[in-house]
Design a protein around this motif. Structure first.
Motif, mmCIF file in Angstrom:
data_model
loop_
_atom_site.group_PDB
_atom_site.id
_atom_site.type_symbol
_atom_site.label_atom_id
_atom_site.label_comp_id
_atom_site.label_asym_id
_atom_site.label_seq_id
_atom_site.Cartn_x
_atom_site.Cartn_y
_atom_site.Cartn_z
ATOM 1 N N ASN A 100 0.811 -1.216 0.000
ATOM 2 C CA ASN A 100 0.000 0.000 0.000
ATOM 3 C C ASN A 100 0.847 1.269 0.000
ATOM 4 O OD1 ASN A 100 -2.403 -1.625 0.529
ATOM 5 N ND2 ASN A 100 -1.626 -1.806 2.622
ATOM 6 N N CYS A 104 -2.114 4.020 3.951
ATOM 7 C CA CYS A 104 -3.331 3.609 3.228
ATOM 8 C C CYS A 104 -3.602 2.129 3.438
ATOM 9 C CB CYS A 104 -3.187 3.896 1.737
ATOM 10 S SG CYS A 104 -3.095 5.651 1.352
ATOM 11 N N PRO A 106 -5.701 -1.573 2.235
ATOM 12 C CA PRO A 106 -6.050 -2.243 0.981
ATOM 13 C C PRO A 106 -7.397 -1.830 0.398
ATOM 14 C CG PRO A 106 -5.085 -3.809 2.497
ATOM 15 C CD PRO A 106 -5.288 -2.545 3.280
ATOM 16 N N TYR A 109 -7.651 -0.046 -2.860
ATOM 17 C CA TYR A 109 -7.165 -0.636 -4.102
ATOM 18 C C TYR A 109 -7.953 -1.866 -4.543
ATOM 19 C CZ TYR A 109 -3.148 2.108 -2.449
ATOM 20 O OH TYR A 109 -2.328 3.106 -1.961
ATOM 21 N N THR A 129 0.923 -0.354 6.595
ATOM 22 C CA THR A 129 0.787 0.989 6.016
ATOM 23 C C THR A 129 2.112 1.721 5.835
ATOM 24 O OG1 THR A 129 0.447 1.977 8.211
ATOM 25 C CG2 THR A 129 -1.530 1.250 6.993
#
Length: 298
Positions: A100, A104, A106, A109, A129
């Motif tokens: 990531n 952020c 998962p 995405y 992260t």
């Protein structure tokens, strides 16, 4: 990683939310040098990478399907996406380990994961992260390989341990470079808007594809990505999406996923027609949506 860790399975993806219950977003502020010396310094904060307002994107994932699993192990949550026909298939599948962007989850995405799984790949992403050194991405590969012996998992006897690739966004792109440089099991890598360091990229021998965005206001192609490409001693490709912003892989994953799948097909499946896509005069170099194409060793 400890393969005896808890590998309980659930089938629901929970959106990443802030403390006030709002869905988290990735926004953008430019990455800069530290101000002294020549070495580039990437900010190490616990705040999500931030974009200008027009580059903000919601992180609400699609509903979970029967081709997803969620596992808790090693202090992380692992999200695994599978090709649609994996239950009935008798073959094994290549694996892509995702990293990531800074701070952020998962859930940013999921569209990309679904596209890659449709392309015939098992995709694993963790809740890590701050992934720059590549170790979490390697841990994820170890974990998904451990599921190969777990009869309760869709992975059971379905992982091709000789076909391993890494892919990541922003700091996760840097992670992909480092993971591929450190772990000889990794056949190839893909860095999406990666904050790549020259001294790390020059350690690469695995084929690596560098995607940049011409309108990316966080990771400048000229500052971060082109120098990393130039430092590569092995096969490499660099290309810049004309209208790409830092979060295009979240907001419009199909913009990247087609070429991403062909890149992994080229090296993990030894597909000669896919490899030709990345040579001078090939499909990518001729695609009007992209600019500044460069390749070497392909």
């Amino acid at each position: 990683s400890d393969t005896a860790a808890d590998t309980s399975v659930t089938t629901a993806v929970t959106p990443d939310t802030t403390s006030n219950g709002a869905t988290s977003v990735e926004t953008q502020a430019p990455v800069t040098d530290s101000g002294s010396g020549s070495a580039q310094q990437e900010p190490q904060t616990n705040a999500p990478e931030t974009n200008t307002p027009q580059q903000t994107q919601s992180a609400t994932p699609p509903p979970a399907t029967s081709n997803q699993e969620i596992h808790e192990a090693d202090g992380r949550t692992y999200y695994v996406y599978y090709p649609e026909n994996i239950k009935s298939s008798k073959k094994t599948y290549p694996v892509l380990s995702w990293a990531n962007g800074t701070a952020c989850q998962p859930s940013m995405y999921t569209g990309m994961f679904a596209e890659l799984a449709k392309g015939g790949y098992i995709v694993i992403a963790s809740s890590e992260t701050m992934s720059a050194d590549g170790s979490a991405q390697i841990d994820a590969l170890d974990f998904v390989i451990s599921l190969n012996n777990n009869s309760s998992s869709l992975d059971y006897k379905k992982v091709n341990t000789k076909q391993l690739g890494v892919i990541g966004h922003s700091q996760g792109g840097r992670s992909s470079v480092n993971a591929a440089a450190k772990d000889s099991r990794i056949v190839c890598a893909l860095s999406l808007a990666g904050s790549n360091f020259v001294e790390e990229a020059e350690k690469l021998s695995a084929p690596t594809l560098f995607f940049a965005g011409a309108k990316d206001m966080i990771v400048s192609a000229e500052r971060w990505i082109v120098p990393a490409y130039n430092a590569c001693k092995g096969p490499a490709v660099y290309v810049n999406l004309k209208n790409g912003i830092h979060t295009t892989c979240s907001t419009s994953p199909q913009t990247y996923s087609g070429y991403a799948i062909k890149w992994f097909d080229a090296w993990l499946k030894n597909d000669s027609s896919a490899k030709a896509v990345f040579r001078n005069g090939g499909e990518l170099s001729s695609d009007s949506a992209w600019q500044d194409f460069q390749c070497k060793g392909i």
